[in-house]
Design an enzyme around this catalytic site. Structure first.
Site, PDB file in Angstrom:
ATOM      1  CB  ALA A  10      -0.921   0.007   1.218  1.00 41.34           C
ATOM      2  NE  ARG A  15      12.372   4.628   1.728  1.00 41.08           N
ATOM      3  CZ  ARG A  15      12.442   3.628   2.599  1.00 41.08           C
ATOM      4  NH1 ARG A  15      13.563   3.366   3.227  1.00 41.08           N
ATOM      5  NH2 ARG A  15      11.375   2.873   2.840  1.00 41.08           N
ATOM      6  CB  THR A  79       4.811  -2.240   8.131  1.00 44.25           C
ATOM      7  OG1 THR A  79       5.558  -1.859   9.307  1.00 44.25           O
ATOM      8  CG2 THR A  79       5.604  -1.803   6.915  1.00 44.25           C
ATOM      9  CD  GLU A 153      12.052  -0.340  11.266  1.00 43.85           C
ATOM     10  OE1 GLU A 153      12.238   0.069  10.103  1.00 43.85           O
ATOM     11  OE2 GLU A 153      12.097  -1.556  11.549  1.00 43.85           O
TER      12      GLU A 153
HETATM   13  C1  UD1 Z   1      10.661  -2.380   6.608  1.00 45.32           C
HETATM   14  C2  UD1 Z   1      10.824  -2.770   8.083  1.00 45.32           C
HETATM   15  C3  UD1 Z   1      12.297  -2.960   8.375  1.00 45.32           C
HETATM   16  C4  UD1 Z   1      12.873  -4.011   7.445  1.00 45.32           C
HETATM   17  C5  UD1 Z   1      12.617  -3.655   5.999  1.00 45.32           C
HETATM   18  C6  UD1 Z   1      12.995  -4.818   5.095  1.00 45.32           C
HETATM   19  C7  UD1 Z   1       8.977  -1.728   9.326  1.00 45.32           C
HETATM   20  C8  UD1 Z   1       8.591  -0.622  10.225  1.00 45.32           C
HETATM   21  N1  UD1 Z   1      10.249  -1.756   8.933  1.00 45.32           N
HETATM   22  O1  UD1 Z   1      11.285  -1.120   6.455  1.00 45.32           O
HETATM   23  O2  UD1 Z   1      12.473  -3.382   9.719  1.00 45.32           O
HETATM   24  O3  UD1 Z   1      14.271  -4.156   7.676  1.00 45.32           O
HETATM   25  O4  UD1 Z   1      11.227  -3.368   5.776  1.00 45.32           O
HETATM   26  O5  UD1 Z   1      12.937  -4.478   3.754  1.00 45.32           O
HETATM   27  O6  UD1 Z   1       8.146  -2.565   9.023  1.00 45.32           O
HETATM   28  N2  UD1 Z   1       3.575  -0.488   3.409  1.00 45.32           N
HETATM   29  C9  UD1 Z   1       2.195  -0.467   3.444  1.00 45.32           C
HETATM   30  N3  UD1 Z   1       1.560   0.461   4.219  1.00 45.32           N
HETATM   31  C10 UD1 Z   1       2.220   1.359   4.971  1.00 45.32           C
HETATM   32  C11 UD1 Z   1       3.651   1.347   4.934  1.00 45.32           C
HETATM   33  C12 UD1 Z   1       4.291   0.417   4.155  1.00 45.32           C
HETATM   34  O7  UD1 Z   1       1.558  -1.280   2.775  1.00 45.32           O
HETATM   35  O8  UD1 Z   1       1.569   2.164   5.647  1.00 45.32           O
HETATM   36  C13 UD1 Z   1       4.256  -1.482   2.561  1.00 45.32           C
HETATM   37  C14 UD1 Z   1       5.132  -0.858   1.482  1.00 45.32           C
HETATM   38  O9  UD1 Z   1       4.386  -0.698   0.272  1.00 45.32           O
HETATM   39  C15 UD1 Z   1       6.262  -1.867   1.329  1.00 45.32           C
HETATM   40  C16 UD1 Z   1       6.316  -2.583   2.667  1.00 45.32           C
HETATM   41  O10 UD1 Z   1       5.128  -2.255   3.357  1.00 45.32           O
HETATM   42  O11 UD1 Z   1       5.991  -2.822   0.312  1.00 45.32           O
HETATM   43  C17 UD1 Z   1       7.525  -2.139   3.502  1.00 45.32           C
HETATM   44  O12 UD1 Z   1       7.492  -0.738   3.652  1.00 45.32           O
HETATM   45  P1  UD1 Z   1       8.785   0.153   3.536  1.00 45.32           P
HETATM   46  O13 UD1 Z   1       8.400   1.575   3.725  1.00 45.32           O
HETATM   47  O14 UD1 Z   1       9.564  -0.209   2.321  1.00 45.32           O
HETATM   48  O15 UD1 Z   1       9.569  -0.324   4.845  1.00 45.32           O
HETATM   49  P2  UD1 Z   1      11.116  -0.187   5.144  1.00 45.32           P
HETATM   50  O16 UD1 Z   1      11.413   1.186   5.570  1.00 45.32           O
HETATM   51  O17 UD1 Z   1      11.900  -0.746   4.050  1.00 45.32           O
HETATM   52 CA    CA Z   2      11.427  -1.531   2.013  1.00 48.67          CA
END
Ligand code: UD1
Ligand code: CA
Length: 458
Positions: A10, A15, A79, A153
């Site tokens: 979602a 970035r 997440t 994090e």
């Molecule tokens: C996340 C993890 C981090 C991990 C990393 C691995 C969290 C807080 N952090 O960080 O510990 O090392 O992934 O790659 O979980 N998403 C949603 N809704 C939201 C936010 C995100 O669906 O409100 C989805 C994004 O589309 C994405 C995934 O969740 O596919 C991960 O989100 P992202 O923002 O990439 O997390 P990271 O900062 O990479």
């Molecule tokens: Ca990610």
């Protein structure tokens, strides 16, 4: 007991700094989220896949259609919040595997092994972790006395915690009931003011649940794609691995670093691929064929003993013993018969050709059906479009179309006919005929001599 996968897709992908939602970004022309769905399916480890969508959800839904069910996260609050949105779709008993949608290199084996580990340990929560040299950007795994304590994090980590090389891959396997109860206890009191799924570890720990990590041995498989540089790195890894496998199965690649093959492509043995080729989608290249240099093939079937140079082939088929190019363009369901010669600057769209067809240079065929042993001269075209509609051209067997002919469709040229060069035809041609549709040549002898004599005189 039904097993679920929950995929988080979602997020905006801030970035990436571009419009397309992150999980829809392609690697080797396939959206990254499709890799996850395909590998989950291949692992045969889950019964249902739920995808959490929000930002530009219609783009993701168009890609995945009915292969998954959807949970909406209208506001992207993190997440943990994203997983909570799937609550109504998940039955309480049993467990789920949670995966981020930005992790295209994860494969079916990892999914299988992690789930088997979770079952054998009878864990309530398994976090898939791995060790990397450069942990920047990832959540760090906090251990104490070899026991999993928490995930911190990057943005919330102390300098000391930032030194930790064990990172959270973002894959979790967790008991459904405990998961949704636990998520209700998570707050957004952190650097990003988001509901972190990672905080579930602390919650479970305080509730004395059975938790541990499953360590992934090949960290590259857990690479999270957060920006366009990471995307190119992941694509390079994928490309390298696919090429290695294909070369080992008997396909020669000249300068493989410049060759890109999609992971659904099938290439038979004794094929040679020259530099700068791009073969993607559900393409199939049969044995003893030469491809390239500089050729793009997408969703197409190429027969045995075919030679293709400097050409584009999309959603089409080329049968055995045919040559294509240089600089040919086949598209939209072109089906090219055996022993054809499709030469320089020839475009063929939605057209079927029989055996021994030749269009050696500078021709266009659109919406045509062509029989066997037909020659289509240089500069000749099917005039298939009147500005509003498209019409068909039918050409029988043993037809010779001279140079620079316009065949205005709808039109039928029957067997064994010849079309005179320069003709513009708008009527059918019966079999065994010579069709000429051009003005006759007039030679005015001594025309200029006579003209200059008459000039200024009398
Ligand atoms: C996340 C993890 C981090 C991990 C990393 C691995 C969290 C807080 N952090 O960080 O510990 O090392 O992934 O790659 O979980 N998403 C949603 N809704 C939201 C936010 C995100 O669906 O409100 C989805 C994004 O589309 C994405 C995934 O969740 O596919 C991960 O989100 P992202 O923002 O990439 O997390 P990271 O900062 O990479
Ligand atoms: Ca990610």
């Amino acid at each position: 007991m039904k097993k679920y996968a929950i995929i988080l897709a979602a997020g905006k992908g801030t970035r990436m700094k571009t419009d397309l939602p992150k999980c829809a970004y392609p690697l080797l022309k396939k959206p990254m989220i499709v890799y996850i769905i395909e590998n989950l399916t291949k692992s045969q480890s889950v019964d249902e896949i739920i995808t959490v969508v929000g930002h530009k959800k219609e783009v993701i839904k168009n890609i995945l259609n009915s292969r998954v069910s959807y949970a909406d996260q209208d506001q992207q609050l993190g997440t943990g919040h994203a997983v909570l949105m799937a609550k109504d779709l998940v039955k309480e008993e049993g467990y789920s595997i949670i995966l981020p949608g930005d992790m295209p290199l994860i494969d079916d084996l990892v999914i299988k092994e992690a789930m088997a580990y979770h079952e054998s340990t009878r864990n309530d929560l398994t976090v898939v972790s791995t060790f990397v040299d450069e942990p920047d950007g990832y959540g760090r795994i906090i251990m104490k006395n070899e026991q999993l304590q928490a995930i911190v994090e990057e943005k919330d980590a102390s300098e000391q915690e930032k030194e930790i090389k064990e990172i959270n891959t973002g894959i979790y396997i967790v008991d459904n009931q405990m998961l949704f109860e636990g998520l209700n206890l998570i707050s957004d009191n952190n650097a990003q003011h988001e509901y972190y799924l990672t905080d579930i570890v602390k919650v479970f720990k305080s509730q004395k649940k059975r938790i541990s990590t499953f360590i992934l041995k090949k960290p590259f498989k857990a690479m999270g794609i957060n920006d366009l540089y990471a995307l190119s790195q992941a694509e390079a890894i994928l490309r390298h691995n696919i090429n290695k496998e294909i070369m080992r199965s008997g396909v020669a690649m000249i300068n493989p670093d410049t060759i890109t093959i999609g992971d659904n492509v099938v290439i038979e043995e004794n094929v040679t691929i020259s530099p700068n080729c791009y073969i993607t989608g559900n393409s199939h290249i049969k044995k003893n064929t030469f491809i390239g240099p500089s050729t793009e093939i997408h969703n197409s079937i190429i027969g045995e003993n075919v030679k293709i140079q400097h050409s584009l082939i999309f959603n089409s088929e080329v049968k055995d013993n045919t040559t294509v190019g240089p600089f040919a363009h086949l598209r939209d369901g072109a089906i090219i018969g055996t022993k054809n010669r499709i030469g320089n600057f020839v475009e063929i769209k939605k057209t079927i050709t029989g055996d021994n067809f030749k269009a050696s240079h500078l021709a266009y065929l659109g919406d045509a059906e062509v029989g066997n042993n037909v020659n289509f001269g240089c500069g000749s075209i099917t005039v298939n479009y009147d500005g509003t509609n498209k019409y068909k051209t039918l050409i029988g067997d043993d037809v010779f179309v001279g140079c620079n002919a316009n065949l205005i469709a709808p039109i039928q040229i029957e067997d064994n006919s010849t079309i005179a060069a320069g003709s513009t035809l708008n009527k059918n041609v019966p079999k065994d005929s010579l069709a000429i549709a051009r003005s006759y040549q007039v030679n005015k002898e001594n025309y200029f001599k006579n003209k200059s004599k008459s000039n200024g005189k009398k």
